[in-house]
Design a protein around this motif. Structure first.
Motif, mmCIF file in Angstrom:
data_model
loop_
_atom_site.group_PDB
_atom_site.id
_atom_site.type_symbol
_atom_site.label_atom_id
_atom_site.label_comp_id
_atom_site.label_asym_id
_atom_site.label_seq_id
_atom_site.Cartn_x
_atom_site.Cartn_y
_atom_site.Cartn_z
ATOM 1 N N LEU A 65 31.330 -32.645 30.249
ATOM 2 C CA LEU A 65 30.426 -31.792 31.023
ATOM 3 C C LEU A 65 30.085 -32.435 32.370
ATOM 4 O O LEU A 65 28.957 -32.381 32.842
ATOM 5 C CB LEU A 65 29.137 -31.505 30.248
ATOM 6 C CG LEU A 65 29.308 -30.778 28.925
ATOM 7 C CD1 LEU A 65 27.966 -30.517 28.279
ATOM 8 C CD2 LEU A 65 30.051 -29.466 29.112
ATOM 9 N N GLY A 66 31.073 -33.083 32.945
ATOM 10 C CA GLY A 66 30.889 -33.643 34.280
ATOM 11 C C GLY A 66 30.173 -34.981 34.310
ATOM 12 O O GLY A 66 29.909 -35.510 35.372
ATOM 13 N N ARG A 176 37.127 -25.554 19.280
ATOM 14 C CA ARG A 176 37.159 -24.286 19.982
ATOM 15 C C ARG A 176 38.315 -23.391 19.549
ATOM 16 O O ARG A 176 39.457 -23.809 19.501
ATOM 17 C CB ARG A 176 37.300 -24.600 21.459
ATOM 18 C CG ARG A 176 37.571 -23.417 22.263
ATOM 19 C CD ARG A 176 37.526 -23.830 23.674
ATOM 20 N NE ARG A 176 38.050 -22.769 24.442
ATOM 21 C CZ ARG A 176 38.385 -22.876 25.690
ATOM 22 N NH1 ARG A 176 38.241 -24.031 26.275
ATOM 23 N NH2 ARG A 176 38.847 -21.855 26.332
ATOM 24 N N GLU A 293 38.640 -36.240 32.365
ATOM 25 C CA GLU A 293 38.081 -34.981 31.888
ATOM 26 C C GLU A 293 39.180 -34.012 31.480
ATOM 27 O O GLU A 293 39.103 -33.338 30.466
ATOM 28 C CB GLU A 293 37.244 -34.388 33.019
ATOM 29 C CG GLU A 293 36.397 -33.228 32.610
ATOM 30 C CD GLU A 293 35.377 -32.893 33.691
ATOM 31 O OE1 GLU A 293 35.608 -33.275 34.853
ATOM 32 O OE2 GLU A 293 34.381 -32.260 33.368
ATOM 33 N N SER A 294 40.204 -33.920 32.303
ATOM 34 C CA SER A 294 41.355 -33.079 31.968
ATOM 35 C C SER A 294 42.543 -33.664 32.722
ATOM 36 O O SER A 294 42.362 -34.440 33.649
ATOM 37 C CB SER A 294 41.104 -31.632 32.386
ATOM 38 O OG SER A 294 41.231 -31.501 33.783
ATOM 39 N N GLU A 296 44.251 -32.544 34.941
ATOM 40 C CA GLU A 296 44.260 -32.216 36.378
ATOM 41 C C GLU A 296 43.267 -33.058 37.176
ATOM 42 O O GLU A 296 43.332 -33.090 38.400
ATOM 43 C CB GLU A 296 43.916 -30.736 36.606
ATOM 44 C CG GLU A 296 44.967 -29.751 36.115
ATOM 45 C CD GLU A 296 44.763 -29.401 34.657
ATOM 46 O OE1 GLU A 296 43.678 -29.715 34.117
ATOM 47 O OE2 GLU A 296 45.684 -28.841 34.036
ATOM 48 N N THR A 297 42.311 -33.690 36.520
ATOM 49 C CA THR A 297 41.267 -34.385 37.273
ATOM 50 C C THR A 297 41.494 -35.884 37.367
ATOM 51 O O THR A 297 40.607 -36.607 37.799
ATOM 52 C CB THR A 297 39.886 -34.157 36.625
ATOM 53 O OG1 THR A 297 39.946 -34.643 35.287
ATOM 54 C CG2 THR A 297 39.484 -32.711 36.618
ATOM 55 N N ALA A 300 40.673 -37.716 40.761
ATOM 56 C CA ALA A 300 39.236 -37.711 41.050
ATOM 57 C C ALA A 300 38.504 -38.637 40.088
ATOM 58 O O ALA A 300 37.611 -39.393 40.487
ATOM 59 C CB ALA A 300 38.688 -36.292 40.947
ATOM 60 N N GLU B 141 28.198 -26.238 33.227
ATOM 61 C CA GLU B 141 29.246 -27.182 32.847
ATOM 62 C C GLU B 141 29.940 -26.758 31.551
ATOM 63 O O GLU B 141 31.130 -26.965 31.379
ATOM 64 C CB GLU B 141 28.679 -28.600 32.710
ATOM 65 C CG GLU B 141 28.399 -29.281 34.041
ATOM 66 C CD GLU B 141 29.671 -29.588 34.837
ATOM 67 O OE1 GLU B 141 30.759 -29.654 34.236
ATOM 68 O OE2 GLU B 141 29.573 -29.740 36.072
ATOM 69 N N ASP B 145 33.893 -26.133 31.289
ATOM 70 C CA ASP B 145 34.689 -26.750 30.247
ATOM 71 C C ASP B 145 35.445 -25.678 29.466
ATOM 72 O O ASP B 145 36.635 -25.796 29.197
ATOM 73 C CB ASP B 145 33.761 -27.544 29.322
ATOM 74 C CG ASP B 145 34.530 -28.281 28.248
ATOM 75 O OD1 ASP B 145 35.502 -28.951 28.610
ATOM 76 O OD2 ASP B 145 34.180 -28.176 27.066
ATOM 77 N N LEU B 147 36.378 -22.675 30.350
ATOM 78 C CA LEU B 147 37.456 -22.002 31.077
ATOM 79 C C LEU B 147 38.446 -22.979 31.709
ATOM 80 O O LEU B 147 39.329 -22.583 32.465
ATOM 81 C CB LEU B 147 36.874 -21.093 32.153
ATOM 82 C CG LEU B 147 36.103 -19.879 31.613
ATOM 83 C CD1 LEU B 147 35.589 -19.027 32.749
ATOM 84 C CD2 LEU B 147 36.961 -19.033 30.696
ATOM 85 N N GLU B 148 38.288 -24.265 31.402
ATOM 86 C CA GLU B 148 39.239 -25.282 31.856
ATOM 87 C C GLU B 148 39.427 -25.284 33.370
ATOM 88 O O GLU B 148 40.536 -25.215 33.877
ATOM 89 C CB GLU B 148 40.580 -25.091 31.146
ATOM 90 C CG GLU B 148 40.453 -25.281 29.650
ATOM 91 C CD GLU B 148 41.648 -24.742 28.864
ATOM 92 O OE1 GLU B 148 42.664 -24.419 29.474
ATOM 93 O OE2 GLU B 148 41.530 -24.645 27.629
ATOM 94 N N ALA B 150 37.615 -27.670 35.282
ATOM 95 C CA ALA B 150 36.900 -28.882 35.703
ATOM 96 C C ALA B 150 37.466 -29.459 36.996
ATOM 97 O O ALA B 150 36.743 -30.003 37.812
ATOM 98 C CB ALA B 150 36.956 -29.938 34.608
ATOM 99 N N HIS B 151 38.779 -29.302 37.184
ATOM 100 C CA HIS B 151 39.390 -29.895 38.373
ATOM 101 C C HIS B 151 39.065 -29.119 39.650
ATOM 102 O O HIS B 151 39.411 -29.553 40.729
ATOM 103 C CB HIS B 151 40.895 -30.006 38.183
ATOM 104 C CG HIS B 151 41.574 -28.703 37.868
ATOM 105 N ND1 HIS B 151 41.268 -27.963 36.764
ATOM 106 C CD2 HIS B 151 42.523 -28.025 38.528
ATOM 107 C CE1 HIS B 151 42.019 -26.878 36.753
ATOM 108 N NE2 HIS B 151 42.775 -26.885 37.811
ATOM 109 N N ARG B 153 35.894 -27.932 40.451
ATOM 110 C CA ARG B 153 34.457 -27.934 40.726
ATOM 111 C C ARG B 153 34.105 -27.894 42.201
ATOM 112 O O ARG B 153 33.278 -27.117 42.639
ATOM 113 C CB ARG B 153 33.834 -29.185 40.141
ATOM 114 C CG ARG B 153 33.268 -28.989 38.784
ATOM 115 C CD ARG B 153 32.356 -30.152 38.431
ATOM 116 N NE ARG B 153 32.363 -30.285 36.987
ATOM 117 C CZ ARG B 153 33.045 -31.205 36.339
ATOM 118 N NH1 ARG B 153 33.723 -32.109 36.992
ATOM 119 N NH2 ARG B 153 33.038 -31.243 35.032
#
Lengths: 689, 262
Positions: A65-66, A176, A293-294, A296-297, A300, B141, B145, B147-148, B150-151, B153
């Motif tokens: 959650l960031g 999920r 986080e994922s 793609e990140t 960062a 947040e 999360d 909806l994926e 996060a990158h 933001r």
């Protein structure tokens, strides 16, 4: 010193029949104290040690959650204990194999240790493999359970379950989308840990668990790593605790890695590199591993964490340069000029400064200004500002790419490794960095060049066997522990190993010129527009190649130049794109003409492929190595056309696999371009000999 | 207060709704209901009145005739702010985001109605306003999360490809924690992969949060897979209403879509 270690060792080996004793001898006698080895020779034991020694130090981080969440080593022990006992309650016992599938998640790393504490064997699998590919590995290893990340992977397990009935339980991390699944043997991670917590209330459960760990030894199997393999079906490399702990220890000593390091885990967990780097070395040194986080990140996240130690295949470094060059195209003229000016400054002085050579004051000041204006911000962007040691491994990196990072002041080094060796074979020591070599053998590793030119190695980190494949084991590993690397190489005058190419890939052209495909391809791949290249020339009169354009770089160019396109195929066939690539190939030819050994291997004809090479189609491996045999098979028509000088265009129809496993067909006409061949410069006579 | 509405009960009921713009009759005596927890699709050829129907539901258009019963309360028409505060959120056929703002800010905008501290507090970002902002950020947040994205933001939405903009728009609607989510062609202009992602998100929103969803979509394959019940409109009139199987075998529907020989 009367005798060198090597000499003593050789004598020792000749006294005994097997090389194994040699390893032990080496181990005890020279650079590792007996204590540290005998007391913590498995990862669960290392965890117990860390939980005491580094109780309050961070062991693992994950962004949720960031916000970064942290687990200390004491927390990790707690998580692993509950999980291990919970898994035991589910019936997982010593000797069982359990698949681990997913992106880098703390819980999946804990699962490895939990399984090892029970004597079970973790088997990490490439998470993006389609069910069919995964099914082969799972059935071959006879796994009895799987711990997976999410619904996507649970679905694959259920699909695999239709043809292979060995999987008794599936445990998932992220619930999920799974709330409505009514399947026997499907558990959430929390449930299993809760079962563990309940069981821990019973008398003696914890003591039994600890006793189990105590009984573990270096001889136990630590992990199965299936090699992605550029040829044939994947092979299960069996690594023992001794192998992995030794490798981790040796690598940590080499670069003085301690508990203060911090790394980010983002490479596939099934790759030996990630396993050693994010698990084995971390447990051994006690350093902190952060999970992004994922996927793609990563960049960062790396920037926020400020990693001090990085490990990545060349592809990652190539992508970062491509991204930078693309972004710079959109920058203002002033910024562009500044960027290129200081890159040139870095090119001439950066590496010298990094290696501690003497540099004139003027250049040094200019470099400092560059650091302030360009290099510093750039490194910060990459998240590499704090990097103390960085490695590139997996395959050869293009010298230009390697030098680019070093000139910015990043201590990027090369190493040579293989799954079968638990990665490390040779590393570049600080201050002895050459773009074209991969360094010196690690302390405790022996390397020799066989008569055929093949590199062979032997170390305590060398794998035990290929699972259920004695034939391959025999072909690869000799009786006395030497392993055939499959790579051709030689030692240079500094005692550094130089890898020429995959031994079986290096060919000879009809006129006798050496043809090293990888070498040529890497030169091409330095250009941001070229993502992948495959060169042909063995037993041919001239060299040709396939090219894959980089959709990010060329796509950005298309946007700036108002070129519209609907698909990769359309963009790849665009005349202007061909023109750009032609310029790149021409530049490579000019370079090749200046190198005596390979001047004759200039690219005469090339084409841009109508589809991207894809691991789902088996054309490249999951770690992005080219599978030449598959490509020869699938694109035979195109190769034929390349070598038929009368043909300037060829029709091709190729089957391709989508991400979810469905298949489709792409077809179209592919254009072939002829290139200018430059006369070799310099010592022509020698090259011709 | 109205009674608690349980899954399967009627959440929204439209009766005899008619809407006209001058002489153009956009909707003629249409009535259907949406049950709590279901995915309800509204389909029909171009100009059938589908988007108008959504606009009536969330109060953007006021029908000349008919009634709208939402959560047991019968109204002649909806007001947009009532709809929003009562838990109706929507996305638009043409993406309607704040293009210069980041993904995060766009989604935070979806929480506006739930922020209670006054302008003065918010201006100084202090004390209760700060606590409130953090609470909302956490909700946002969760959506990010889910909806994926996060990158994305910090990325201005104007720079995102179309498929992702659609996803951000869905995120903003979800940030409202809606009871009824109206999706106007969520998959228009997407490629196969993006469509599959979006379908997955819609189903998961429905499964995980129990959100009722009404969606307009042209891709019949998607509609048949996703929805529990389908209502078909043509020239402003209701042509059919039922499960996907019933609707797809209805002769009037087939005629409307494929044309009929006269």
């Amino acid at each position: 010193m009367a005798k060198t270690r090597q000499e003593v060792a050789k004598q020792y080996v000749s006294d005994t029949d097997t090389g194994y004793y040699y390893c032990e001898f080496f181990w005890e006698g020279n650079f590792l104290s007996i204590d540290s080895v005998s007391s913590e020779d498995t990862f669960p034991k290392l965890l117990l040690r860390n939980a005491k020694k580094f109780a309050d130090r961070p062991a693992m981080r994950e962004k949720d959650l960031g916000i970064w969440q942290t687990w200390t080593w004491a927390d990790v022990l707690d998580e692993v204990r509950c999980l291990a006992i919970g898994l035991g309650e589910l019936g997982i016992k010593s000797g069982d194999k359990v698949a681990i599938v997913g992106d880098n998640r703390p819980r999946l790393y804990w699962t490895m240790c939990a399984l090892q504490s029970l004597g079970a064997v973790p088997l990490p699998v490439y998470q993006d493999s389609v069910a069919e590919e995964m099914g082969y590995v799972l059935a071959h290893a006879e796994v009895s359970a799987a711990v997976v990340e999410n619904q996507e992977q649970v679905d694959k397990m259920l699909e695999i379950g239709e043809s292979y009935d060995g999987i008794k339980s599936v445990i998932y991390d992220d619930s999920r989308g799974l709330s409505k699944y009514k399947v026997d043997g499907l558990f959430s991670f929390e449930t299993v840990q809760e079962m563990g917590r309940e069981a821990l209330k019973r008398q003696g459960v914890e003591a039994d668990w600890l006793a189990g760990i105590e009984k573990g030894s270096g001889d136990d199997v630590a992990i199965f790593l299936y090699t992605s393999g550029t040829t044939g079906q994947p092979k299960g490399v069996v690594m023992t605790m001794e192998n992995m702990v030794w490798v981790a220890r040796a690598a940590n000593r080499f670069d003085n890695l301690t508990e203060v390091e911090t790394v980010i885990a983002y490479l596939p967990m099934a790759w030996v590199g990630d396993h050693v780097f994010s698990y084995a070395q971390s447990y051994e040194a006690g350093y902190c591993v952060s999970c992004p986080e994922s996927p793609e990140t990563v960049v960062a996240d790396r920037r926020e964490i400020g990693t001090t130690y990085v490990f990545a295949p060349p592809r990652i470094y190539e992508n970062m340069i491509t991204q930078t060059m693309v972004n710079m195209e959109d920058a203002s003229d002033l910024k562009k000029k500044m960027f290129h000016y200081f890159l040139d400054v870095a090119k001439s002085t950066g590496e010298k400064i990094l290696d501690g050579e003497s540099v004139p004051l003027k250049d040094r000041l200019l470099y400092m200004l560059g650091e302030f204006l360009v290099y510093g911000p750039l490194k910060n962007r990459y998240g590499l500002s704090k990097v103390r040691v960085g490695y590139t491994a997996g395959e050869a990196i293009g010298p230009e790419i390697f030098k680019f990072y070093r000139s910015l002041g990043i201590n990027l080094k090369q190493l040579y490794g293989q799954t079968e060796a638990g990665v490390y074979i040779t590393n570049q020591p600080d201050g002895e960095i050459f773009a074209d070599t991969v360094g010196k053998p690690l302390d405790g590793v022996e390397v020799k060049i066989a008569d055929s030119g093949e590199v062979m190695f032997r170390s305590p980190g060398v794998f035990r066997e290929y699972y259920k494949n004695p034939e391959s084991t025999k072909d690869t590993k000799t009786e006395d522990g030497w392993v055939h690397s499959g790579d051709a190489g030689l030692f240079d005058e500094h005692g550094h190993l130089k890898i020429i190419d995959r031994a079986k890939d290096v060919g000879k052209m009809n006129d006798g010129t050496m043809f090293p495909p990888k070498y040529i391809e890497n030169k091409l791949k330095f250009f941001p527009n070229i993502k992948e290249a495959v060169a042909f020339g063995d037993h041919r009169d001239f060299v040709t190649c396939f090219i894959n354009i980089d959709l990010v770089a060329v796509g950005s160019w298309a946007e700036r130049n108002n070129v519209s396109y609907a698909s990769y195929q359309e963009l790849a066939a665009h005349p202007d794109v061909y023109k750009m690539i032609e310029e790149n190939v021409d530049a490579v030819n000019r370079e090749l003409s200046g190198e005596e050994l390979v001047a004759g291997a200039q690219i005469k004809r090339f084409l841009i492929l109508h589809k991207e090479l894809d691991p789902d189609d088996g054309e490249i491996t999951r770690t992005a190595k080219v599978r030449r045999s598959t490509i020869n098979e699938r694109y035979g028509v195109l190769i034929k056309a390349l070598f038929d000088e009368g043909v300037s265009s060829q029709h091709i129809k190729t089957e391709m696999t989508f991400e979810d496993g469905r298949k489709g067909v792409v077809e179209g006409d592919v254009e072939i371009r002829d290139m200018t061949i430059y006369p070799p410069k310099g010592r022509m006579q020698e090259a011709a000999e | 207060m109205s009674n608690e509405i349980k899954p399967g009960d009627v959440l929204l009921d439209l009766e005899d709704v008619s809407l006209s713009f001058g002489g153009v009759k956009a909707i003629r005596n249409v009535g259907f209901d949406i049950k709590k927890g279901e995915v309800r699709a509204i389909i029909g050829p171009n100009g059938a009145g589908k988007t108008s129907m959504l606009n009536v539901i969330n109060g953007f258009y006021h029908p000349q005739e008919g009634t709208i019963t939402y959560k047991g309360l019968k109204r002649h028409d909806m007001q947009p702010y009532v709809a929003a505060s009562q838990g109706i959120a929507r996305t638009f056929q043409n993406v309607a985001l704040f293009r210069g703002m980041s993904t995060l800010d766009n989604i935070m905008a979806g929480r506006t109605l739930k922020m209670h501290k006054n302008f003065f507090w918010q201006m100084f970002y202090y004390g209760p306003a700060r606590a409130e902002e953090m609470e909302h950020r956490e909700k946002v947040e969760h959506v990010i999360d889910f909806l994926e994205i996060a990158h994305l933001r910090r990325t201005p939405v104007g720079r995102l490809p179309y498929g992702l903009q659609k996803r951000v728009e869905l995120a903003r609607a979800l940030a409202m924690e809606p009871e009824l989510l109206l999706l106007d062609e969520p998959m228009a202009g997407m490629n196969l992969e993006e469509k599959e992602d979006m379908s997955r998100f819609i189903l998961e929103v429905n499964n995980e949060f129990g959100t009722t969803i009404a969606l307009i979509e042209h891709d019949i394959g998607v509609v048949m897979d996703l929805s529990d019940r389908v209502v078909v409109l043509n020239y402003g009139q209701k042509l059919a209403d039922g499960t996907p199987a019933e609707v797809s075998s209805d002769q009037a529907v087939i005629d409307a879509y494929l044309g009929v020989a006269h």
